[in-house]
Design a protein around this motif. Sequence first.
Motif, PDB file in Angstrom:
ATOM      1  N   SER A 182       0.844  -1.118  -0.014  1.00 19.93           N
ATOM      2  CA  SER A 182       0.156  -0.107   0.150  1.00 19.93           C
ATOM      3  C   SER A 182       0.910   1.222  -0.061  1.00 19.93           C
ATOM      4  N   ALA A 183       0.310   2.455  -0.517  1.00 19.46           N
ATOM      5  CA  ALA A 183       1.022   3.499  -0.423  1.00 19.46           C
ATOM      6  C   ALA A 183       0.225   4.773  -0.112  1.00 19.46           C
ATOM      7  N   ASP A 184       0.664   5.512   0.737  1.00 17.36           N
ATOM      8  CA  ASP A 184      -0.055   6.482   1.339  1.00 17.36           C
ATOM      9  C   ASP A 184       0.909   7.936   1.432  1.00 17.36           C
ATOM     10  N   GLY A 185      -0.018   8.980   0.712  1.00 17.17           N
ATOM     11  CA  GLY A 185       0.374  10.165   0.692  1.00 17.17           C
ATOM     12  C   GLY A 185       0.664  10.896  -0.778  1.00 17.17           C
ATOM     13  N   GLY A 186      -0.021  11.880  -1.082  1.00 20.56           N
ATOM     14  CA  GLY A 186      -0.166  12.617  -2.307  1.00 20.56           C
ATOM     15  C   GLY A 186      -0.596  11.704  -3.682  1.00 20.56           C
TER      16      GLY A 186
END
Length: 228
Positions: A182-186
Amino acid sequence: MSQNVIIKHMEKKITVAPSVLSADFSDMKKVLNEIENSGAGWVHLDVMDGCFVPNLTFGPKFIKDIREHSNLFFDAHLMIVHPEKFVDEFADAGCDSITVHAEACSDLRDILLKIKDRGCRCGVAIKPATPVSEIENVLDIADIVLVMTVEPGFGGQQIKKECFEKIRKLVSLRNGRNYVISADGGLKPEVIDEAVLAGLDVAVTGSAFFKAPDKVGFVKMMSEGSQK
Ligand code: DX5
Ligand code: ZN
């Protein structure tokens, strides 16, 4: 963006996880309905303590209360010190997954096992400066690896695309293991194809989701690819 990138993302559907950090907390029933109607499968819940990060949000009571109004997958992201003290509270509140920061845990393996024991999926998050090597010893038990693509604490920041390298590294280390990346931010449609090409499985999205006038179209673009 090359044709290959476009085809690759369109072949793979990723999970979209709107973060309620950018939502109107005074009307959470409406927010949860909006997320459900958008086609997103997960709700991302950013828990902040004003100590691990310089911001404060909500705790297990808030999650327990909104749990009554949604059957969506509740993905809790704990940006707090001593997360081991609160695993039971967040599990009791109805979280489906609980993700803790590697930087906040003295015994990361122990807390991930505790989360699993409580019947939740366990996740480990790393800040932009933390290398994947710091969490390699727990990849055999992690269900989710959350790569922060901004400094944790606030929504609406510019993505640090150099963190995509960690997504590629996590793909190369997977070796048949089950964790999702998962990726988080922007994250927004302009960068999603590149993230998916790197190997992303779950896109957390806060400000871009809540600003989007057409949320169904937005989720489709994030999930299936933005370049049509
Ligand atoms: C930041 C939070 C994120 C945030 C993302 O610390 O963990 O989940 O809500 O928001 P955007 O998509 O606006 O960067
Ligand atoms: Zn988050």
